[in-house]
Scaffold this active site. Sequence first.
Site, PDB file in Angstrom:
ATOM      1  N   GLU A  35      -4.503  -0.948  -1.665  1.00  0.00           N
ATOM      2  CA  GLU A  35      -3.562  -0.299  -0.760  1.00  0.00           C
ATOM      3  C   GLU A  35      -2.442  -1.297  -0.465  1.00  0.00           C
ATOM      4  O   GLU A  35      -2.596  -2.504  -0.653  1.00  0.00           O
ATOM      5  CB  GLU A  35      -4.237   0.145   0.541  1.00  0.00           C
ATOM      6  CG  GLU A  35      -5.099   1.383   0.418  1.00  0.00           C
ATOM      7  CD  GLU A  35      -4.330   2.641   0.016  1.00  0.00           C
ATOM      8  OE1 GLU A  35      -3.083   2.571  -0.102  1.00  0.00           O
ATOM      9  OE2 GLU A  35      -4.963   3.680  -0.191  1.00  0.00           O
ATOM     10  N   CYS A  53      -5.595   7.123  -1.826  1.00  0.00           N
ATOM     11  CA  CYS A  53      -6.152   6.209  -2.826  1.00  0.00           C
ATOM     12  C   CYS A  53      -5.361   6.432  -4.098  1.00  0.00           C
ATOM     13  O   CYS A  53      -5.508   7.450  -4.760  1.00  0.00           O
ATOM     14  CB  CYS A  53      -7.638   6.477  -3.054  1.00  0.00           C
ATOM     15  SG  CYS A  53      -8.359   5.454  -4.362  1.00  0.00           S
TER      16      CYS A  53
END
Length: 245
Positions: A112, A2
């Site tokens: 992402e 992340c």
Amino acid sequence: MCGRYVSTSSPQDLVGLFNVAHWDPAETLQPDYNVAPTKDVWTVLERLDKETGEIRRQLRALRWGLVPSWAKDPSVGARMINARVETVHEKPAYRRAFASRRCLLPADGFYEWTPLPAAEGAKPRKQPYFIAPADGSLMAMAGLYEFWHDKTRPAGDPAAWLATVTVITTEATDAAGRIHDRMPLTIGPADADAWLDPARTDPDELRALLHTPADGRLTATPVSTAVNNVRNNGPQLLEPVPEPA
């Protein structure tokens, strides 16, 4: 991993949502649509109140990128934005924080990137996606926090202490899994009290509290590559773009 996320909730809203007992109104952060490492981020944690002797739930702005107490300098934090759930309880950089300094990082969702094959005559590129709970609920990402002391500063200088956080991640599933192999873990509302309680120290019990965001019910929306630049910010970063062919 992340490496970027979105956090737009006001501190007033977070205080109510997480039953926070203490927040300093002088401490403010703007809604952030491109949260990046080394930025200050809203963090929910529980600490001992030295005046009352009671554990109080707090909302604080801490820097993203954990700096262990034994680090020689704070630059290591830029490389420690994530902690893997598989080893977080035993790695030297995280195990002490996992035992007693756990926190929550509120997020609307996270970004992402997935690699795309190079088109003829063009360089390979990556397509960013915004991944969030399908029901629009707020994510409470599981994290750890730590304090680092700058011994070069005078004794008693408040600026001598740096408070930092990291996000715990796991193998990605469902919509997130087709984009990237890692994703942040979250804590469900029913488990928040146990996760934040510094008196709980059993690693197995604590790891059992870690869950997949929204139980895997996530949406992955392709967004503009404008998010690649940390200087870009604002709700326009969440506007959908056509799915890559």
